[in-house]
Write an enzyme that holds these catalytic residues in place. Structure first.
Site, mmCIF file in Angstrom:
data_model
loop_
_atom_site.group_PDB
_atom_site.id
_atom_site.type_symbol
_atom_site.label_atom_id
_atom_site.label_comp_id
_atom_site.label_asym_id
_atom_site.label_seq_id
_atom_site.Cartn_x
_atom_site.Cartn_y
_atom_site.Cartn_z
ATOM 1 N N HIS B 101 -31.864 8.991 -52.823
ATOM 2 C CA HIS B 101 -32.969 9.594 -53.574
ATOM 3 C C HIS B 101 -32.639 11.045 -53.893
ATOM 4 O O HIS B 101 -31.952 11.722 -53.130
ATOM 5 C CB HIS B 101 -34.270 9.534 -52.754
ATOM 6 C CG HIS B 101 -34.745 8.139 -52.501
ATOM 7 N ND1 HIS B 101 -35.642 7.501 -53.307
ATOM 8 C CD2 HIS B 101 -34.403 7.240 -51.552
ATOM 9 C CE1 HIS B 101 -35.871 6.279 -52.864
ATOM 10 N NE2 HIS B 101 -35.123 6.089 -51.789
ATOM 11 N N THR B 146 -20.385 10.223 -45.101
ATOM 12 C CA THR B 146 -21.103 10.783 -46.251
ATOM 13 C C THR B 146 -20.161 11.223 -47.361
ATOM 14 O O THR B 146 -20.609 11.504 -48.467
ATOM 15 C CB THR B 146 -21.937 12.011 -45.818
ATOM 16 O OG1 THR B 146 -21.024 12.992 -45.297
ATOM 17 C CG2 THR B 146 -22.942 11.641 -44.746
#
Lengths: 180, 180, 180
Positions: B101, B146
Protein backbone atom coordinates in the site's frame (compact mmCIF):
# COMPACT_ATOMS: atom_id res chain seq x y z
CA UNK A 1 -19.80 -20.54 26.70
CA UNK A 2 -19.10 -24.20 27.31
CA UNK A 3 -16.29 -25.87 25.41
CA UNK A 4 -18.69 -27.84 23.21
CA UNK A 5 -20.55 -24.66 22.29
CA UNK A 6 -17.28 -22.94 21.30
CA UNK A 7 -16.28 -25.95 19.22
CA UNK A 8 -19.63 -25.93 17.40
CA UNK A 9 -19.30 -22.20 16.81
CA UNK A 10 -15.87 -22.72 15.26
CA UNK A 11 -17.16 -25.50 13.04
CA UNK A 12 -20.03 -23.33 11.86
CA UNK A 13 -17.58 -20.53 11.14
CA UNK A 14 -15.33 -22.91 9.17
CA UNK A 15 -18.21 -23.54 6.80
CA UNK A 16 -18.12 -19.88 5.81
CA UNK A 17 -14.41 -19.37 6.28
CA UNK A 18 -13.29 -17.60 3.17
CA UNK A 19 -12.39 -13.98 2.55
CA UNK A 20 -15.52 -12.07 3.22
CA UNK A 21 -17.06 -8.73 3.81
CA UNK A 22 -19.85 -8.33 6.29
CA UNK A 23 -22.45 -5.91 5.02
CA UNK A 24 -26.01 -5.52 6.16
CA UNK A 25 -28.67 -7.36 4.18
CA UNK A 26 -26.30 -9.70 2.38
CA UNK A 27 -27.59 -13.14 3.21
CA UNK A 28 -24.50 -14.99 1.96
CA UNK A 29 -22.41 -13.66 4.82
CA UNK A 30 -24.92 -14.32 7.55
CA UNK A 31 -22.99 -17.28 8.95
CA UNK A 32 -19.87 -15.31 9.81
CA UNK A 33 -21.93 -12.35 10.96
CA UNK A 34 -23.65 -14.74 13.35
CA UNK A 35 -20.24 -16.01 14.47
CA UNK A 36 -18.90 -12.52 15.18
CA UNK A 37 -22.05 -11.48 17.02
CA UNK A 38 -21.75 -14.55 19.24
CA UNK A 39 -18.30 -13.30 20.20
CA UNK A 40 -19.88 -10.07 21.43
CA UNK A 41 -17.36 -7.66 19.92
CA UNK A 42 -18.20 -3.99 19.50
CA UNK A 43 -18.61 -2.65 15.97
CA UNK A 44 -18.81 1.04 15.13
CA UNK A 45 -20.04 0.21 11.65
CA UNK A 46 -22.15 -2.43 10.00
CA UNK A 47 -19.23 -3.46 7.82
CA UNK A 48 -15.94 -5.22 8.44
CA UNK A 49 -13.65 -7.09 6.12
CA UNK A 50 -12.28 -10.25 7.69
CA UNK A 51 -9.92 -12.75 6.07
CA UNK A 52 -9.98 -16.50 6.59
CA UNK A 53 -8.81 -18.33 9.70
CA UNK A 54 -8.98 -15.30 11.98
CA UNK A 55 -8.69 -16.41 15.60
CA UNK A 56 -10.23 -14.81 18.68
CA UNK A 57 -9.09 -16.13 22.06
CA UNK A 58 -12.34 -15.36 23.83
CA UNK A 59 -15.55 -13.37 23.78
CA UNK A 60 -15.76 -9.60 24.14
CA UNK A 61 -12.86 -7.21 24.75
CA UNK A 62 -12.59 -6.06 21.12
CA UNK A 63 -13.90 -2.84 19.62
CA UNK A 64 -13.64 -2.34 15.83
CA UNK A 65 -13.87 1.14 14.29
CA UNK A 66 -15.37 1.86 10.90
CA UNK A 67 -13.93 0.37 7.67
CA UNK A 68 -11.62 -2.21 9.31
CA UNK A 69 -9.86 -4.84 7.20
CA UNK A 70 -8.34 -7.74 9.12
CA UNK A 71 -6.05 -10.01 7.11
CA UNK A 72 -6.31 -13.79 7.06
CA UNK A 73 -4.66 -15.91 9.76
CA UNK A 74 -4.72 -13.03 12.26
CA UNK A 75 -4.94 -13.72 15.99
CA UNK A 76 -6.55 -11.64 18.74
CA UNK A 77 -5.50 -12.72 22.23
CA UNK A 78 -8.09 -10.56 23.93
CA UNK A 79 -7.46 -11.25 27.62
CA UNK A 80 -7.71 -7.49 27.98
CA UNK A 81 -9.45 -4.83 25.87
CA UNK A 82 -8.35 -4.36 22.25
CA UNK A 83 -9.54 -1.06 20.74
CA UNK A 84 -9.08 -0.50 17.02
CA UNK A 85 -9.83 2.84 15.35
CA UNK A 86 -11.29 3.68 11.94
CA UNK A 87 -9.74 2.67 8.61
CA UNK A 88 -7.54 0.01 10.19
CA UNK A 89 -5.85 -2.14 7.58
CA UNK A 90 -3.87 -5.25 8.38
CA UNK A 91 -2.24 -7.75 6.05
CA UNK A 92 -2.33 -11.40 7.09
CA UNK A 93 -0.87 -12.95 10.24
CA UNK A 94 -1.41 -10.00 12.59
CA UNK A 95 -1.04 -11.01 16.24
CA UNK A 96 -2.38 -8.74 18.98
CA UNK A 97 -1.53 -10.27 22.35
CA UNK A 98 -2.79 -8.52 25.50
CA UNK A 99 -1.35 -11.20 27.78
CA UNK A 100 2.09 -11.38 29.35
CA UNK A 101 3.92 -12.75 32.40
CA UNK A 102 6.06 -11.36 35.18
CA UNK A 103 9.77 -12.07 34.71
CA UNK A 104 10.46 -13.10 38.28
CA UNK A 105 7.75 -15.72 38.76
CA UNK A 106 5.94 -15.98 35.41
CA UNK A 107 2.62 -15.01 36.99
CA UNK A 108 0.25 -13.87 34.26
CA UNK A 109 -1.13 -10.38 33.71
CA UNK A 110 -2.79 -8.52 30.88
CA UNK A 111 -2.85 -4.96 29.56
CA UNK A 112 -5.01 -3.35 26.91
CA UNK A 113 -3.93 -2.52 23.36
CA UNK A 114 -5.20 0.65 21.68
CA UNK A 115 -4.82 1.41 17.98
CA UNK A 116 -5.66 4.78 16.41
CA UNK A 117 -7.16 5.71 13.04
CA UNK A 118 -5.70 4.99 9.61
CA UNK A 119 -3.16 2.46 10.87
CA UNK A 120 -1.69 -0.07 8.42
CA UNK A 121 0.10 -3.21 9.60
CA UNK A 122 2.14 -5.17 7.05
CA UNK A 123 2.14 -8.94 7.04
CA UNK A 124 3.16 -10.87 10.18
CA UNK A 125 3.06 -7.97 12.65
CA UNK A 126 2.90 -8.66 16.40
CA UNK A 127 1.56 -6.06 18.85
CA UNK A 128 2.21 -6.75 22.52
CA UNK A 129 0.26 -5.92 25.66
CA UNK A 130 0.08 -2.35 26.94
CA UNK A 131 0.89 -0.76 23.58
CA UNK A 132 -0.87 2.34 22.27
CA UNK A 133 -0.46 3.07 18.56
CA UNK A 134 -1.37 6.57 17.39
CA UNK A 135 -3.11 7.79 14.23
CA UNK A 136 -1.65 7.52 10.70
CA UNK A 137 0.89 4.86 11.62
CA UNK A 138 2.49 2.20 9.42
CA UNK A 139 4.00 -0.90 11.03
CA UNK A 140 6.45 -2.68 8.71
CA UNK A 141 6.07 -6.38 7.93
CA UNK A 142 7.47 -8.78 10.52
CA UNK A 143 7.69 -6.16 13.27
CA UNK A 144 7.10 -6.76 16.97
CA UNK A 145 5.63 -3.63 18.57
CA UNK A 146 6.61 -3.47 22.25
CA UNK A 147 6.28 0.26 22.95
CA UNK A 148 3.88 3.07 22.11
CA UNK A 149 4.01 4.46 18.59
CA UNK A 150 3.61 8.19 17.84
CA UNK A 151 1.15 9.66 15.36
CA UNK A 152 2.28 9.86 11.73
CA UNK A 153 5.25 7.52 11.88
CA UNK A 154 6.54 4.36 10.22
CA UNK A 155 8.01 1.82 12.64
CA UNK A 156 9.64 -1.53 12.00
CA UNK A 157 11.92 -4.28 13.25
CA UNK A 158 12.11 -6.66 16.21
CA UNK A 159 11.50 -4.79 18.45
CA UNK A 160 9.85 -2.09 16.31
CA UNK A 161 11.73 1.24 16.18
CA UNK A 162 11.06 4.59 14.53
CA UNK A 163 11.93 4.52 10.81
CA UNK A 164 10.54 7.78 9.45
CA UNK A 165 7.70 10.27 9.56
CA UNK A 166 4.82 10.00 7.10
CA UNK A 167 4.43 13.21 5.13
CA UNK A 168 1.23 14.36 3.48
CA UNK A 169 -0.93 11.53 4.76
CA UNK A 170 -4.32 11.97 3.12
CA UNK A 171 -6.75 11.96 6.00
CA UNK A 172 -9.55 10.22 4.19
CA UNK A 173 -8.66 6.77 2.91
CA UNK A 174 -10.69 6.84 -0.29
CA UNK A 175 -10.62 3.16 -1.11
CA UNK A 176 -12.35 2.14 2.08
CA UNK A 177 -15.20 4.60 1.85
CA UNK A 178 -17.36 2.02 0.09
CA UNK A 179 -17.13 -0.04 3.26
CA UNK A 180 -19.30 2.49 5.05
CA UNK B 1 -14.41 -18.89 -9.51
CA UNK B 2 -17.40 -18.17 -7.31
CA UNK B 3 -16.93 -18.15 -3.55
CA UNK B 4 -18.80 -21.42 -3.13
CA UNK B 5 -16.60 -23.09 -5.74
CA UNK B 6 -13.45 -21.89 -3.94
CA UNK B 7 -14.80 -23.15 -0.63
CA UNK B 8 -15.55 -26.58 -2.13
CA UNK B 9 -12.08 -26.69 -3.67
CA UNK B 10 -10.53 -25.95 -0.27
CA UNK B 11 -12.62 -28.64 1.40
CA UNK B 12 -11.58 -31.18 -1.25
CA UNK B 13 -7.95 -30.18 -0.71
CA UNK B 14 -8.31 -30.57 3.06
CA UNK B 15 -9.21 -34.21 2.50
CA UNK B 16 -5.75 -34.77 1.04
CA UNK B 17 -3.93 -32.20 3.14
CA UNK B 18 -0.86 -33.97 4.38
CA UNK B 19 2.77 -33.76 3.30
CA UNK B 20 2.82 -34.98 -0.24
CA UNK B 21 4.77 -35.23 -3.41
CA UNK B 22 3.07 -34.86 -6.73
CA UNK B 23 4.47 -37.27 -9.25
CA UNK B 24 2.91 -38.42 -12.48
CA UNK B 25 0.94 -41.65 -12.42
CA UNK B 26 0.61 -41.83 -8.63
CA UNK B 27 -3.09 -42.08 -8.03
CA UNK B 28 -2.89 -41.38 -4.28
CA UNK B 29 -1.95 -37.77 -4.88
CA UNK B 30 -4.53 -37.06 -7.54
CA UNK B 31 -6.70 -34.95 -5.24
CA UNK B 32 -4.06 -32.33 -4.54
CA UNK B 33 -2.84 -32.46 -8.13
CA UNK B 34 -6.40 -31.65 -9.14
CA UNK B 35 -6.45 -28.82 -6.60
CA UNK B 36 -3.21 -27.28 -7.89
CA UNK B 37 -4.32 -27.59 -11.52
CA UNK B 38 -7.55 -25.78 -10.67
CA UNK B 39 -5.41 -22.92 -9.42
CA UNK B 40 -3.79 -22.68 -12.86
CA UNK B 41 -0.19 -22.32 -11.71
CA UNK B 42 2.66 -22.96 -14.14
CA UNK B 43 4.88 -26.00 -13.48
CA UNK B 44 8.19 -26.59 -15.24
CA UNK B 45 8.21 -30.18 -14.02
CA UNK B 46 5.70 -32.88 -13.24
CA UNK B 47 6.87 -32.97 -9.64
CA UNK B 48 6.54 -30.64 -6.68
CA UNK B 49 6.75 -31.27 -2.98
CA UNK B 50 4.12 -29.34 -1.04
CA UNK B 51 3.59 -29.40 2.72
CA UNK B 52 0.26 -29.22 4.49
CA UNK B 53 -1.89 -26.10 4.83
CA UNK B 54 -0.24 -24.20 2.00
CA UNK B 55 -2.34 -21.15 1.12
CA UNK B 56 -2.74 -19.51 -2.28
CA UNK B 57 -4.57 -16.17 -2.34
CA UNK B 58 -5.92 -16.60 -5.85
CA UNK B 59 -5.58 -18.43 -9.14
CA UNK B 60 -2.64 -18.07 -11.52
CA UNK B 61 0.36 -15.74 -11.10
CA UNK B 62 2.71 -18.47 -9.84
CA UNK B 63 5.38 -20.29 -11.82
CA UNK B 64 7.26 -23.16 -10.14
CA UNK B 65 10.61 -24.39 -11.47
CA UNK B 66 11.80 -27.98 -11.29
CA UNK B 67 12.30 -29.81 -7.97
CA UNK B 68 10.53 -27.25 -5.75
CA UNK B 69 9.83 -28.05 -2.09
CA UNK B 70 7.35 -25.75 -0.35
CA UNK B 71 7.13 -26.15 3.43
CA UNK B 72 3.89 -26.54 5.35
CA UNK B 73 1.83 -23.49 6.38
CA UNK B 74 3.33 -21.36 3.59
CA UNK B 75 1.33 -18.51 2.06
CA UNK B 76 1.41 -17.13 -1.47
CA UNK B 77 -0.28 -13.74 -1.79
CA UNK B 78 -0.16 -13.79 -5.58
CA UNK B 79 -1.80 -10.48 -6.49
CA UNK B 80 1.11 -10.12 -8.90
CA UNK B 81 3.35 -12.71 -10.56
CA UNK B 82 5.51 -14.98 -8.35
CA UNK B 83 8.29 -16.72 -10.29
CA UNK B 84 10.29 -19.44 -8.53
CA UNK B 85 13.36 -21.06 -10.09
CA UNK B 86 14.66 -24.64 -9.96
CA UNK B 87 15.66 -26.47 -6.75
CA UNK B 88 13.79 -24.03 -4.53
CA UNK B 89 13.63 -25.24 -0.95
CA UNK B 90 11.57 -23.61 1.76
CA UNK B 91 10.98 -24.65 5.34
CA UNK B 92 7.52 -24.05 6.79
CA UNK B 93 5.73 -20.72 7.16
CA UNK B 94 7.12 -19.00 4.08
CA UNK B 95 5.14 -15.87 3.17
CA UNK B 96 5.49 -14.33 -0.28
CA UNK B 97 3.38 -11.18 -0.44
CA UNK B 98 3.19 -9.29 -3.74
CA UNK B 99 0.75 -6.74 -2.36
CA UNK B 100 1.46 -3.47 -0.61
CA UNK B 101 0.00 0.00 0.00
CA UNK B 102 1.07 3.59 -0.59
CA UNK B 103 2.19 5.34 2.61
CA UNK B 104 0.33 8.59 1.98
CA UNK B 105 -3.17 7.24 1.29
CA UNK B 106 -2.92 3.45 1.74
CA UNK B 107 -4.08 2.84 -1.83
CA UNK B 108 -3.12 -0.71 -2.82
CA UNK B 109 -0.60 -1.77 -5.44
CA UNK B 110 1.28 -4.96 -6.27
CA UNK B 111 4.71 -5.87 -7.64
CA UNK B 112 6.08 -9.19 -8.78
CA UNK B 113 8.49 -11.40 -6.81
CA UNK B 114 11.21 -13.33 -8.65
CA UNK B 115 13.32 -16.06 -7.05
CA UNK B 116 16.35 -17.66 -8.75
CA UNK B 117 17.70 -21.22 -8.71
CA UNK B 118 18.92 -23.19 -5.68
CA UNK B 119 17.43 -20.79 -3.13
CA UNK B 120 16.79 -22.02 0.41
CA UNK B 121 14.50 -20.18 2.83
CA UNK B 122 14.62 -21.15 6.50
CA UNK B 123 11.46 -21.34 8.58
CA UNK B 124 9.17 -18.31 8.85
CA UNK B 125 10.66 -16.22 6.04
CA UNK B 126 8.69 -13.31 4.54
CA UNK B 127 9.43 -11.99 1.05
CA UNK B 128 7.81 -8.67 0.15
CA UNK B 129 6.58 -7.25 -3.14
CA UNK B 130 9.02 -6.14 -5.80
CA UNK B 131 11.89 -8.30 -4.52
CA UNK B 132 14.22 -10.24 -6.84
CA UNK B 133 16.32 -12.95 -5.20
CA UNK B 134 19.29 -14.26 -7.21
CA UNK B 135 20.70 -17.78 -7.58
CA UNK B 136 22.34 -19.77 -4.76
CA UNK B 137 20.86 -17.68 -1.99
CA UNK B 138 20.08 -18.65 1.60
CA UNK B 139 17.55 -16.62 3.59
CA UNK B 140 17.91 -17.14 7.36
CA UNK B 141 14.93 -18.18 9.48
CA UNK B 142 12.59 -15.39 10.55
CA UNK B 143 13.89 -12.90 7.98
CA UNK B 144 11.82 -10.29 6.16
CA UNK B 145 13.25 -9.70 2.67
CA UNK B 146 12.48 -6.14 1.55
CA UNK B 147 15.22 -5.58 -1.06
CA UNK B 148 16.86 -7.51 -3.88
CA UNK B 149 19.34 -10.23 -2.87
CA UNK B 150 22.53 -10.90 -4.84
CA UNK B 151 23.62 -14.27 -6.17
CA UNK B 152 25.57 -16.52 -3.80
CA UNK B 153 24.79 -14.77 -0.53
CA UNK B 154 23.29 -15.50 2.86
CA UNK B 155 20.92 -12.81 4.13
CA UNK B 156 19.03 -12.54 7.40
CA UNK B 157 17.22 -10.33 9.88
CA UNK B 158 14.27 -7.96 9.95
CA UNK B 159 14.79 -6.42 7.44
CA UNK B 160 17.12 -8.96 5.82
CA UNK B 161 20.72 -7.80 5.37
CA UNK B 162 23.84 -9.36 3.85
CA UNK B 163 25.48 -11.86 6.24
CA UNK B 164 28.11 -13.61 4.14
CA UNK B 165 28.95 -15.07 0.76
CA UNK B 166 28.41 -18.76 0.07
CA UNK B 167 31.63 -20.41 -1.05
CA UNK B 168 31.83 -23.58 -3.11
CA UNK B 169 28.11 -23.96 -3.67
CA UNK B 170 27.65 -27.26 -5.49
CA UNK B 171 25.62 -26.35 -8.53
CA UNK B 172 23.65 -29.56 -8.69
CA UNK B 173 21.57 -30.24 -5.60
CA UNK B 174 21.92 -34.01 -5.50
CA UNK B 175 19.15 -34.81 -3.08
CA UNK B 176 16.46 -33.30 -5.23
CA UNK B 177 17.40 -35.02 -8.46
CA UNK B 178 14.99 -37.86 -7.73
CA UNK B 179 12.22 -35.28 -7.90
CA UNK B 180 12.80 -34.98 -11.66
CA UNK C 1 2.06 -44.84 10.26
CA UNK C 2 0.63 -44.83 6.78
CA UNK C 3 -0.49 -41.51 5.31
CA UNK C 4 -4.17 -42.42 5.61
CA UNK C 5 -3.71 -43.31 9.28
CA UNK C 6 -2.02 -39.95 9.95
CA UNK C 7 -4.82 -38.14 8.16
CA UNK C 8 -7.46 -39.97 10.22
CA UNK C 9 -5.54 -39.18 13.40
CA UNK C 10 -5.47 -35.49 12.49
CA UNK C 11 -9.20 -35.49 11.74
CA UNK C 12 -9.92 -37.14 15.10
CA UNK C 13 -7.76 -34.55 16.81
CA UNK C 14 -9.58 -31.73 15.02
CA UNK C 15 -12.80 -32.90 16.64
CA UNK C 16 -11.29 -32.06 20.03
CA UNK C 17 -9.14 -29.18 18.90
CA UNK C 18 -9.75 -26.47 21.44
CA UNK C 19 -7.68 -25.24 24.34
CA UNK C 20 -7.42 -28.15 26.68
CA UNK C 21 -5.70 -29.57 29.65
CA UNK C 22 -4.92 -33.24 29.84
CA UNK C 23 -5.46 -34.56 33.32
CA UNK C 24 -5.93 -38.13 34.40
CA UNK C 25 -9.51 -39.37 34.76
CA UNK C 26 -11.13 -36.54 32.83
CA UNK C 27 -13.11 -38.23 30.11
CA UNK C 28 -13.78 -35.06 28.10
CA UNK C 29 -10.16 -34.80 27.05
CA UNK C 30 -9.69 -38.43 26.13
CA UNK C 31 -9.64 -37.74 22.38
CA UNK C 32 -6.59 -35.49 22.45
CA UNK C 33 -4.92 -37.69 25.05
CA UNK C 34 -5.38 -40.57 22.62
CA UNK C 35 -3.92 -38.40 19.85
CA UNK C 36 -0.83 -37.47 21.86
CA UNK C 37 -0.25 -41.05 22.96
CA UNK C 38 -0.38 -42.19 19.34
CA UNK C 39 2.46 -39.77 18.67
CA UNK C 40 4.55 -41.61 21.28
CA UNK C 41 5.95 -38.56 23.04
CA UNK C 42 7.47 -38.87 26.51
CA UNK C 43 5.64 -37.19 29.40
CA UNK C 44 7.16 -36.70 32.85
CA UNK C 45 3.74 -35.87 34.24
CA UNK C 46 0.14 -36.87 33.62
CA UNK C 47 -0.73 -33.26 32.79
CA UNK C 48 0.05 -30.96 29.91
CA UNK C 49 -1.70 -27.87 28.66
CA UNK C 50 -1.89 -27.75 24.87
CA UNK C 51 -3.49 -25.02 22.77
CA UNK C 52 -5.35 -25.54 19.54
CA UNK C 53 -3.78 -26.35 16.17
CA UNK C 54 -0.48 -27.59 17.61
CA UNK C 55 1.49 -29.38 14.90
CA UNK C 56 3.91 -32.28 15.30
CA UNK C 57 5.95 -33.22 12.24
CA UNK C 58 6.29 -36.88 13.19
CA UNK C 59 6.05 -39.44 15.97
CA UNK C 60 8.42 -39.62 18.93
CA UNK C 61 11.47 -37.40 19.55
CA UNK C 62 9.73 -35.14 22.08
CA UNK C 63 10.02 -35.26 25.86
CA UNK C 64 7.80 -32.94 27.95
CA UNK C 65 8.68 -32.11 31.55
CA UNK C 66 6.11 -31.47 34.27
CA UNK C 67 3.62 -28.58 34.05
CA UNK C 68 4.22 -27.68 30.39
CA UNK C 69 1.96 -25.18 28.63
CA UNK C 70 2.22 -25.11 24.84
CA UNK C 71 0.45 -22.22 23.13
CA UNK C 72 -1.91 -22.58 20.19
CA UNK C 73 -0.60 -22.79 16.62
CA UNK C 74 2.81 -24.07 17.80
CA UNK C 75 4.89 -26.33 15.57
CA UNK C 76 7.35 -29.06 16.52
CA UNK C 77 9.58 -30.15 13.64
CA UNK C 78 10.94 -33.14 15.53
CA UNK C 79 13.35 -34.68 13.01
CA UNK C 80 15.71 -34.90 15.97
CA UNK C 81 15.08 -35.06 19.73
CA UNK C 82 13.30 -32.13 21.43
CA UNK C 83 13.69 -32.14 25.21
CA UNK C 84 11.62 -29.69 27.25
CA UNK C 85 12.12 -29.22 31.00
CA UNK C 86 9.63 -28.54 33.80
CA UNK C 87 7.37 -25.45 33.99
CA UNK C 88 7.84 -24.64 30.31
CA UNK C 89 5.48 -21.89 29.19
CA UNK C 90 5.03 -20.83 25.60
CA UNK C 91 2.64 -18.34 24.08
CA UNK C 92 1.18 -19.17 20.68
CA UNK C 93 3.07 -19.73 17.44
CA UNK C 94 6.20 -21.32 18.92
CA UNK C 95 8.29 -23.06 16.25
CA UNK C 96 10.96 -25.56 17.28
CA UNK C 97 12.76 -26.78 14.16
CA UNK C 98 15.44 -29.46 14.55
CA UNK C 99 16.07 -29.65 10.80
CA UNK C 100 18.49 -27.65 8.69
CA UNK C 101 20.55 -27.83 5.50
CA UNK C 102 24.22 -27.50 4.56
CA UNK C 103 25.00 -24.17 2.90
CA UNK C 104 27.16 -25.60 0.12
CA UNK C 105 24.82 -28.29 -1.25
CA UNK C 106 21.60 -27.95 0.77
CA UNK C 107 21.87 -31.56 1.97
CA UNK C 108 19.65 -31.98 5.04
CA UNK C 109 20.75 -32.67 8.60
CA UNK C 110 19.17 -32.40 12.03
CA UNK C 111 20.32 -31.55 15.55
CA UNK C 112 18.53 -31.84 18.85
CA UNK C 113 16.99 -28.95 20.81
CA UNK C 114 17.16 -28.92 24.61
CA UNK C 115 15.19 -26.54 26.83
CA UNK C 116 15.74 -26.22 30.60
CA UNK C 117 13.31 -25.58 33.45
CA UNK C 118 11.12 -22.51 33.97
CA UNK C 119 11.57 -21.20 30.42
CA UNK C 120 9.01 -18.78 28.98
CA UNK C 121 8.73 -18.07 25.27
CA UNK C 122 6.66 -15.08 24.14
CA UNK C 123 4.45 -15.27 21.10
CA UNK C 124 5.92 -16.23 17.71
CA UNK C 125 9.30 -17.52 18.93
CA UNK C 126 11.42 -19.74 16.67
CA UNK C 127 14.09 -22.07 18.10
CA UNK C 128 16.51 -23.56 15.58
CA UNK C 129 18.35 -26.88 15.51
CA UNK C 130 21.25 -27.55 17.85
CA UNK C 131 20.19 -24.95 20.41
CA UNK C 132 20.37 -25.54 24.16
CA UNK C 133 18.39 -23.13 26.34
CA UNK C 134 19.25 -23.07 30.05
CA UNK C 135 17.04 -22.73 33.14
CA UNK C 136 15.06 -19.59 34.04
CA UNK C 137 15.20 -18.10 30.56
CA UNK C 138 12.78 -15.70 28.87
CA UNK C 139 12.71 -15.47 25.06
CA UNK C 140 11.08 -12.25 23.85
CA UNK C 141 8.21 -12.34 21.35
CA UNK C 142 9.19 -12.70 17.71
CA UNK C 143 12.73 -13.89 18.45
CA UNK C 144 14.70 -16.44 16.44
CA UNK C 145 17.03 -18.38 18.75
CA UNK C 146 20.07 -19.57 16.80
CA UNK C 147 22.62 -20.04 19.62
CA UNK C 148 22.68 -21.46 23.13
CA UNK C 149 21.10 -19.34 25.86
CA UNK C 150 22.58 -19.07 29.36
CA UNK C 151 20.69 -19.69 32.60
CA UNK C 152 18.79 -16.75 34.05
CA UNK C 153 18.75 -14.47 31.02
CA UNK C 154 16.30 -12.64 28.79
CA UNK C 155 17.10 -12.87 25.08
CA UNK C 156 15.38 -11.32 22.10
CA UNK C 157 15.60 -10.27 18.46
CA UNK C 158 16.31 -11.83 15.07
CA UNK C 159 18.72 -13.47 15.78
CA UNK C 160 18.13 -13.53 19.55
CA UNK C 161 20.76 -11.72 21.64
CA UNK C 162 21.31 -11.21 25.36
CA UNK C 163 19.06 -8.45 26.73
CA UNK C 164 19.44 -8.69 30.50
CA UNK C 165 19.78 -11.00 33.46
CA UNK C 166 16.71 -12.08 35.43
CA UNK C 167 17.06 -11.15 39.09
CA UNK C 168 15.23 -12.85 41.92
CA UNK C 169 13.56 -15.50 39.82
CA UNK C 170 11.30 -17.42 42.16
CA UNK C 171 12.30 -21.02 41.71
CA UNK C 172 8.86 -22.47 42.17
CA UNK C 173 6.34 -21.23 39.63
CA UNK C 174 3.29 -21.18 41.89
CA UNK C 175 0.59 -20.86 39.27
CA UNK C 176 1.48 -24.10 37.57
CA UNK C 177 1.55 -26.24 40.69
CA UNK C 178 -2.08 -27.17 40.24
CA UNK C 179 -1.07 -28.82 36.98
CA UNK C 180 0.75 -31.51 38.95
Amino acid sequence: MGKLKILLLHLINKLADFDFLIRPNQSRFKIREFYLKKYKFTFHSASIRLGINVYFKQKGNISFGRRCCIGSFSQFWNYDKITIGDDFLSAGNLIINTGSHELHDLSPYSKKVTIGNRVWCGTNVTILCGVTIGDDVVVAAGSVVTKNVENGTVVGGVPAKFIKRIENRTKVIKQFEWLD
